[in-house]
Design an enzyme around this catalytic site. Structure first.
Site, PDB file in Angstrom:
ATOM      1  N   GLU A  57      11.936  -5.054  -3.383  1.00 29.61           N
ATOM      2  CA  GLU A  57      10.967  -5.018  -4.472  1.00 29.61           C
ATOM      3  C   GLU A  57      11.662  -4.922  -5.829  1.00 29.61           C
ATOM      4  O   GLU A  57      11.255  -5.569  -6.790  1.00 29.61           O
ATOM      5  CB  GLU A  57      10.017  -3.834  -4.299  1.00 29.61           C
ATOM      6  CG  GLU A  57       8.958  -3.759  -5.394  1.00 29.61           C
ATOM      7  CD  GLU A  57       7.911  -2.698  -5.143  1.00 29.61           C
ATOM      8  OE1 GLU A  57       6.956  -2.635  -5.939  1.00 29.61           O
ATOM      9  OE2 GLU A  57       8.036  -1.935  -4.176  1.00 29.61           O
ATOM     10  N   GLY A 106       0.829  -1.204   0.000  1.00 26.57           N
ATOM     11  CA  GLY A 106       0.000   0.000   0.000  1.00 26.57           C
ATOM     12  C   GLY A 106       0.860   1.249   0.000  1.00 26.57           C
ATOM     13  O   GLY A 106       0.942   1.953   1.015  1.00 26.57           O
ATOM     14  N   TYR A 107       1.499   1.529  -1.124  1.00 26.06           N
ATOM     15  CA  TYR A 107       2.402   2.674  -1.221  1.00 26.06           C
ATOM     16  C   TYR A 107       1.784   3.817  -2.037  1.00 26.06           C
ATOM     17  O   TYR A 107       1.612   4.924  -1.546  1.00 26.06           O
ATOM     18  CB  TYR A 107       3.724   2.276  -1.895  1.00 26.06           C
ATOM     19  CG  TYR A 107       4.532   1.199  -1.215  1.00 26.06           C
ATOM     20  CD1 TYR A 107       4.358   0.881   0.129  1.00 26.06           C
ATOM     21  CD2 TYR A 107       5.488   0.480  -1.935  1.00 26.06           C
ATOM     22  CE1 TYR A 107       5.126  -0.112   0.739  1.00 26.06           C
ATOM     23  CE2 TYR A 107       6.261  -0.505  -1.330  1.00 26.06           C
ATOM     24  CZ  TYR A 107       6.077  -0.802  -0.004  1.00 26.06           C
ATOM     25  OH  TYR A 107       6.840  -1.784   0.571  1.00 26.06           O
ATOM     26  N   GLU A 115      12.434   6.732 -14.637  1.00 25.33           N
ATOM     27  CA  GLU A 115      13.064   8.036 -14.428  1.00 25.33           C
ATOM     28  C   GLU A 115      13.655   8.137 -13.023  1.00 25.33           C
ATOM     29  O   GLU A 115      14.756   8.671 -12.824  1.00 25.33           O
ATOM     30  CB  GLU A 115      12.028   9.148 -14.645  1.00 25.33           C
ATOM     31  CG  GLU A 115      11.544   9.287 -16.075  1.00 25.33           C
ATOM     32  CD  GLU A 115      10.491   8.258 -16.463  1.00 25.33           C
ATOM     33  OE1 GLU A 115      10.097   8.233 -17.640  1.00 25.33           O
ATOM     34  OE2 GLU A 115      10.068   7.474 -15.580  1.00 25.33           O
TER      35      GLU A 115
END
Length: 391
Positions: A240, A124-125, A372
């Site tokens: 991640e 949940g970011y 980016e």
């Protein structure tokens, strides 16, 4: 460096194939495709039952005596059968983070539950207004006695519909600088006030928006120190982008595309693979796949040594995601007009898997950190380039 490929899992392939034949139901891959949920709960239960989830983890936290290489071979075999294990991937990321920064009580509570298959964690970011700039989170958490009240919204909370918890990044101090005043919480998905709304994506996966309205969690759900969540996030993002679950290292696009090209007839009586340009393009895809494997092995080696591969993980994620998009764009170009035939369409090459994968690849340069942002991190922390350049 010797880039000669060897199959370090060869000794386990037959046993892994036998496990999959006995435990993987043929319809599961199609169910994942039609439902858009990239995690099959029943398979997860069987992996936990046989100690495969616990392979390589410390015994004091519920680790099993299953050979980690056998476990990797099993995940390889499942991936080759078209099965995703996204919910387990995010769970491993959070579990590894807890192993690094969690309290002893949290490790003994959450890690064994994860390895038993009872705890599965979604991330949940991201939020609607912030995207990849997760440090700009506006979801709020305020202390209320010995617990916390969480209010806000998260986007792209994939597999939350089958997970037991969400790892929620929330702002606990609105007067602090952007990267300060953040905290992370393990929030049960059955909490009062938490709602999950599905979002159907271009690639066919169903992700979620999650809404938090006075969701109450105990102080023990806080991971790391109050207002120091960004330090925890930096650990979580390493896993991640670079490590994740012990998922398949086997990238099969070049193999599958070559198999199609060797039997795809052309009007002149030749097959597609006879075209030197086509063969060269497939070869270039195969080379990129080997580079990605090398990046992944380097990251896993560093983790095995006890290091935290921050830069290496960012490099792996950047290269592999950019390469994936190039590969599938190249693939549709090779296939020609038939390349746009979706799964289920008559005469779709390889049953439409190439077209589906092309759509799914669109998001790969966004989730886990946009390209980016990764370039900026590599430039600043590895190449030591200045953050601000003169006009």
């Amino acid at each position: 460096m010797d880039f000669w490929e060897s199959d370090e899992l060869a000794a386990h392939r037959d046993a892994a194939r036998a496990w999959a034949e006995a435990n993987v139901e043929p319809e599961w891959a199609e169910q994942q495709h039609t439902t858009g949920c990239h995690q099959t709960v029943e398979m997860h239960v069987r992996l936990a039952r046989d100690g495969i989830l616990g392979a390589g983890w410390p015994a004091e936290y519920g680790g099993s005596d299953v050979d980690p290489d056998f476990a990797r071979a099993v995940f390889d075999e499942c991936a080759l059968r078209g099965l995703h294990t996204d919910g387990w991937s995010t769970t491993v990321m959070v579990a590894r983070t807890l192993e690094q920064v969690g309290t002893e009580a949290q490790k003994r509570r959450y890690l064994p539950a994860a390895l038993r298959g009872e705890l599965m964690v979604a991330l949940g970011y991201s939020e609607p207004d912030t995207g990849s700039d997760v440090a700009a989170a506006k979801t709020a958490a305020f202390r209320d006695g010995d617990s916390w009240l969480i209010n806000g919204q998260k986007m792209f909370t994939s597999t939350a519909q089958v997970c037991s918890h969400v790892f929620v990044l929330a702002r606990t101090n609105f007067n602090a600088p952007k990267h300060k005043g953040l905290s992370l919480f393990l929030v049960p998905t059955d909490s009062t006030g938490l709602a999950i709304q599905p979002i159907h994506t271009l690639g066919g996966q169903v992700t979620n928006a999650t809404f938090y309205t006075d969701v109450r969690v105990p102080d023990t759900a806080l991971v790391g120190a109050v207002d120091e969540g960004w330090d925890v996030m930096k650990v979580a993002l390493v896993y991640e982008r670079g490590v994740g679950a012990p998922a398949s290292l086997t990238q099969t696009l070049s193999r599958d595309l070559a198999a199609w090209a060797r039997q795809a007839g052309r009007p002149d009586g030749m097959v597609a693979f006879d075209d030197p340009l086509t063969a060269e393009r497939i070869g270039r895809i195969a080379v990129d796949e080997l580079v990605t494997r090398a990046f992944t092995k380097k990251v896993n080696w560093l983790v095995h040594k006890g290091d935290l591969p921050g830069i290496e993980g960012n490099m792996r994620k950047l290269f592999s995601s950019e390469a994936t998009q190039r590969h599938y764009s190249e693939t549709l170009d090779i296939l020609g007009a038939d390349g746009i035939l979706a799964p289920g369409a008559a005469n779709a090459p390889a049953g439409g898997i190439f077209e589906h994968a092309f759509r799914a690849a669109v998001v790969t340069t966004i989730y886990g950190g946009a390209s980016e942002i990764l370039r900026e991190i590599i430039a600043e922390r590895h190449l030591i380039l200045p953050r601000n350049r003169p006009h």
